[in-house]
Design a protein around this motif. Sequence first.
Motif, short mmCIF file in Angstrom:
data_model
loop_
_atom_site.label_atom_id
_atom_site.label_comp_id
_atom_site.label_asym_id
_atom_site.label_seq_id
_atom_site.Cartn_x
_atom_site.Cartn_y
_atom_site.Cartn_z
N GLU A 132 0.60 -1.07 0.18
CA GLU A 132 0.34 -0.05 -0.01
C GLU A 132 0.85 0.80 -0.11
O GLU A 132 1.76 0.99 0.74
CB GLU A 132 -0.97 -0.06 1.09
CG GLU A 132 -1.80 1.22 1.38
CD GLU A 132 -1.00 2.51 2.13
OE1 GLU A 132 -1.59 3.58 1.46
OE2 GLU A 132 -0.37 2.31 2.75
N GLU A 133 0.30 2.12 -0.99
CA GLU A 133 0.78 3.27 -0.91
C GLU A 133 0.45 4.42 -1.09
O GLU A 133 -0.20 4.64 -2.16
CB GLU A 133 2.03 3.26 -2.17
CG GLU A 133 3.68 4.47 -2.04
CD GLU A 133 4.27 3.56 -3.21
OE1 GLU A 133 4.43 4.74 -4.26
OE2 GLU A 133 5.52 3.11 -3.22
N GLU A 134 0.52 5.68 -0.36
CA GLU A 134 -0.42 6.62 -0.60
C GLU A 134 -2.12 6.28 -1.01
O GLU A 134 -2.49 6.87 -1.65
CB GLU A 134 -0.41 7.29 -1.32
CG GLU A 134 1.78 8.30 -1.24
CD GLU A 134 2.14 9.27 -2.51
OE1 GLU A 134 1.08 9.85 -2.93
OE2 GLU A 134 3.36 8.91 -2.55
N GLY A 135 -2.49 5.36 0.22
CA GLY A 135 -3.72 4.83 -0.50
C GLY A 135 -4.56 4.23 -1.62
O GLY A 135 -5.58 3.85 -1.61
N LYS A 136 -3.22 3.74 -1.70
CA LYS A 136 -3.96 2.70 -3.54
C LYS A 136 -2.96 1.39 -2.99
O LYS A 136 -1.56 0.95 -2.49
CB LYS A 136 -2.93 3.63 -4.49
CG LYS A 136 -3.95 4.46 -4.82
CD LYS A 136 -3.11 5.53 -6.05
CE LYS A 136 -3.96 6.57 -6.59
NZ LYS A 136 -2.59 6.73 -7.46
N TYR A 175 -9.63 1.18 -2.77
CA TYR A 175 -8.60 1.36 -1.83
C TYR A 175 -9.27 -0.57 -1.27
O TYR A 175 -8.82 -1.11 -1.14
CB TYR A 175 -7.84 1.99 -0.26
CG TYR A 175 -7.77 0.85 0.99
CD1 TYR A 175 -6.41 1.69 0.59
CD2 TYR A 175 -8.07 0.71 1.72
CE1 TYR A 175 -5.52 0.61 2.04
CE2 TYR A 175 -7.36 -0.31 3.06
CZ TYR A 175 -5.91 0.12 2.94
OH TYR A 175 -5.38 -0.20 3.95
#
Length: 118
Positions: A73-77, A97
């Motif tokens: 997960e990175e920046e809500g993705k 998400y």
Amino acid sequence: MVDKETQIKVLLYGNPFDFACKTLGVENMRHHHYSKVFTVSQEEVYAYTEVNGIPQSDSTSKDSMAEGFHYFEEEGKWYTFFRERGSIYHEKNFDDYELGKKYIVLTLLQLAGTGLYK
């Protein structure tokens, strides 16, 4: 009967074949379907991950060279991919998400080799 939480933990973190044979008393899984031996639904597994989180992935970025299924997960993705012999396959990015998380949980269940959730 083994409680659902234990079954879910085995499906996400353990060895379902070994568990079925040793703990659930199934003599040989060749003559049984996992869907008859494990009594949890995909929705119940997902609900468990809502409370307890999904299993930790070995990778935290696309740079991991380990073989297998990766997700992070990175920046809500969510980002997912398979790495085999140094190449990346089936790369997916999820802006939604929850959709990404559901894909990860389903993929983990499928990789457990049970054929429970196709």
